[in-house]
Design a protein around this motif. Structure first.
Motif, PDB file in Angstrom:
ATOM      1  N   ASN A 159      -2.010  -0.469   3.062  1.00  0.00           N
ATOM      2  CA  ASN A 159      -3.112  -0.258   2.128  1.00  0.00           C
ATOM      3  C   ASN A 159      -4.473  -0.252   2.812  1.00  0.00           C
ATOM      4  O   ASN A 159      -5.421   0.337   2.285  1.00  0.00           O
ATOM      5  N   ARG A 160      -4.584  -0.900   3.948  1.00  0.00           N
ATOM      6  CA  ARG A 160      -5.855  -0.905   4.691  1.00  0.00           C
ATOM      7  C   ARG A 160      -6.037   0.343   5.550  1.00  0.00           C
ATOM      8  O   ARG A 160      -7.130   0.582   6.064  1.00  0.00           O
ATOM      9  N   ALA A 161      -4.993   1.121   5.734  1.00  0.00           N
ATOM     10  CA  ALA A 161      -5.083   2.316   6.586  1.00  0.00           C
ATOM     11  C   ALA A 161      -5.982   3.349   5.918  1.00  0.00           C
ATOM     12  O   ALA A 161      -5.973   3.502   4.689  1.00  0.00           O
ATOM     13  N   PRO A 162      -6.749   4.080   6.698  1.00  0.00           N
ATOM     14  CA  PRO A 162      -7.618   5.101   6.116  1.00  0.00           C
ATOM     15  C   PRO A 162      -6.815   6.183   5.406  1.00  0.00           C
ATOM     16  O   PRO A 162      -5.802   6.649   5.925  1.00  0.00           O
ATOM     17  N   GLY A 163      -7.252   6.522   4.202  1.00  0.00           N
ATOM     18  CA  GLY A 163      -6.655   7.639   3.482  1.00  0.00           C
ATOM     19  C   GLY A 163      -5.415   7.317   2.662  1.00  0.00           C
ATOM     20  O   GLY A 163      -4.856   8.210   2.040  1.00  0.00           O
ATOM     21  N   VAL A 164      -4.977   6.065   2.631  1.00  0.00           N
ATOM     22  CA  VAL A 164      -3.815   5.724   1.801  1.00  0.00           C
ATOM     23  C   VAL A 164      -4.291   5.617   0.360  1.00  0.00           C
ATOM     24  O   VAL A 164      -5.194   4.850   0.050  1.00  0.00           O
ATOM     25  N   ASN A 165      -3.697   6.454  -0.525  1.00  0.00           N
ATOM     26  CA  ASN A 165      -4.159   6.406  -1.910  1.00  0.00           C
ATOM     27  C   ASN A 165      -3.167   5.785  -2.869  1.00  0.00           C
ATOM     28  O   ASN A 165      -3.512   5.497  -3.994  1.00  0.00           O
ATOM     29  N   HIS A 166      -1.961   5.569  -2.470  1.00  0.00           N
ATOM     30  CA  HIS A 166      -1.049   4.711  -3.208  1.00  0.00           C
ATOM     31  C   HIS A 166       0.135   4.339  -2.324  1.00  0.00           C
ATOM     32  O   HIS A 166       0.429   5.007  -1.353  1.00  0.00           O
ATOM     33  N   ASN A 167       0.770   3.226  -2.691  1.00  0.00           N
ATOM     34  CA  ASN A 167       1.813   2.642  -1.871  1.00  0.00           C
ATOM     35  C   ASN A 167       2.750   1.918  -2.827  1.00  0.00           C
ATOM     36  O   ASN A 167       2.290   1.168  -3.677  1.00  0.00           O
ATOM     37  N   TYR A 168       4.026   2.161  -2.727  1.00  0.00           N
ATOM     38  CA  TYR A 168       4.944   1.540  -3.677  1.00  0.00           C
ATOM     39  C   TYR A 168       6.282   1.239  -3.015  1.00  0.00           C
ATOM     40  O   TYR A 168       6.691   1.889  -2.061  1.00  0.00           O
ATOM     41  N   ALA A 169       6.945   0.213  -3.552  1.00  0.00           N
ATOM     42  CA  ALA A 169       8.247  -0.207  -3.042  1.00  0.00           C
ATOM     43  C   ALA A 169       9.353   0.589  -3.728  1.00  0.00           C
ATOM     44  O   ALA A 169       9.241   0.937  -4.903  1.00  0.00           O
ATOM     45  N   ARG A 170      10.411   0.871  -2.968  1.00  0.00           N
ATOM     46  CA  ARG A 170      11.591   1.554  -3.508  1.00  0.00           C
ATOM     47  C   ARG A 170      12.832   0.862  -2.975  1.00  0.00           C
ATOM     48  O   ARG A 170      12.801   0.260  -1.907  1.00  0.00           O
ATOM     49  N   GLU A 171      13.905   0.982  -3.702  1.00  0.00           N
ATOM     50  CA  GLU A 171      15.180   0.426  -3.246  1.00  0.00           C
ATOM     51  C   GLU A 171      15.848   1.458  -2.343  1.00  0.00           C
ATOM     52  O   GLU A 171      16.472   2.404  -2.817  1.00  0.00           O
ATOM     53  N   HIS A 172      15.669   1.297  -1.052  1.00  0.00           N
ATOM     54  CA  HIS A 172      16.169   2.246  -0.060  1.00  0.00           C
ATOM     55  C   HIS A 172      15.981   1.592   1.298  1.00  0.00           C
ATOM     56  O   HIS A 172      15.220   0.627   1.428  1.00  0.00           O
ATOM     57  N   THR A 173      16.646   2.100   2.310  1.00  0.00           N
ATOM     58  CA  THR A 173      16.404   1.606   3.666  1.00  0.00           C
ATOM     59  C   THR A 173      14.924   1.738   3.985  1.00  0.00           C
ATOM     60  O   THR A 173      14.299   0.821   4.509  1.00  0.00           O
ATOM     61  N   TYR A 174      14.364   2.910   3.668  1.00  0.00           N
ATOM     62  CA  TYR A 174      12.921   3.102   3.779  1.00  0.00           C
ATOM     63  C   TYR A 174      12.349   2.626   2.447  1.00  0.00           C
ATOM     64  O   TYR A 174      12.401   3.336   1.445  1.00  0.00           O
ATOM     65  N   ASN A 175      11.819   1.413   2.441  1.00  0.00           N
ATOM     66  CA  ASN A 175      11.525   0.744   1.180  1.00  0.00           C
ATOM     67  C   ASN A 175      10.051   0.688   0.786  1.00  0.00           C
ATOM     68  O   ASN A 175       9.730   0.243  -0.299  1.00  0.00           O
ATOM     69  N   LEU A 176       9.146   1.133   1.640  1.00  0.00           N
ATOM     70  CA  LEU A 176       7.734   1.246   1.272  1.00  0.00           C
ATOM     71  C   LEU A 176       7.303   2.699   1.469  1.00  0.00           C
ATOM     72  O   LEU A 176       7.380   3.231   2.580  1.00  0.00           O
ATOM     73  N   TRP A 177       6.864   3.317   0.385  1.00  0.00           N
ATOM     74  CA  TRP A 177       6.482   4.726   0.397  1.00  0.00           C
ATOM     75  C   TRP A 177       4.997   4.829   0.085  1.00  0.00           C
ATOM     76  O   TRP A 177       4.476   4.109  -0.773  1.00  0.00           O
TER      77      TRP A 177
END
Length: 154
Positions: free
Chosen positions: A87-105
């Motif tokens: 969330n602190r990275a430049p240009g991130v406009n949303h971030n959400y958790a998912r049930e998956h190996t890759y779990n933060l999108w």
């Protein structure tokens, strides 16, 4: 929860046609016959009661620079820490958790592809986590507005 006629008009008239101007709330107020301050207060109230999730425009991202959907595989016990860093990275406009190996999108934007890749590279190096980069191949428009029959809800 009951909404008065003015709240209903705010929701119906402006979910698809938010005025594009220097003072959109003033333009909305004039159309509704109320003050700009009342529009702002009503929208804040609708949001605080979870009637409205968000008030603002939706931009055609391809016209505003570069963007990309990305995902990381965060350890479960570090999800909050990793999400906060993303969330602190430049240009991130949303971030959400998912049930998956890759779990933060998340979606990241930048003025151009070169800077976008630079920001993603920096984030990936700092997180030390595998990252998927999923550029949009084809865009789809999904109309998220709803015609509400207020009488049927009573």
């Amino acid at each position: 929860m009951r909404l008065d006629h003015t709240d209903q008009q705010l929701i119906n008239h402006f979910q698809r046609h938010l005025p594009v101007s220097e003072r959109p709330y003033l333009d909305m107020a004039r159309q509704l016959g109320i003050s700009e301050q009342e529009v702002i207060e009503r929208l804040q109230s609708l949001q605080s009661r979870d009637v409205v999730g968000r008030v603002g425009p939706v931009f055609e991202h391809s016209q505003a620079g570069a963007s990309l959907l990305a995902a990381v595989a965060a350890p479960e016990d570090q999800m909050d820490l990793v999400a906060a860093r993303i969330n602190r990275a430049p240009g991130v406009n949303h971030n959400y958790a998912r049930e998956h190996t890759y779990n933060l999108w998340f979606v990241m934007t930048a003025p151009d592809n070169e800077l976008l890749e630079e920001h993603l590279d920096e984030l990936e190096q700092e997180l030390k986590l595998p990252m998927l980069r999923l550029p949009m191949v084809e865009g789809y428009h999904i109309d998220l507005g709803f015609d509400i029959d207020w009488e049927a809800l009573l």
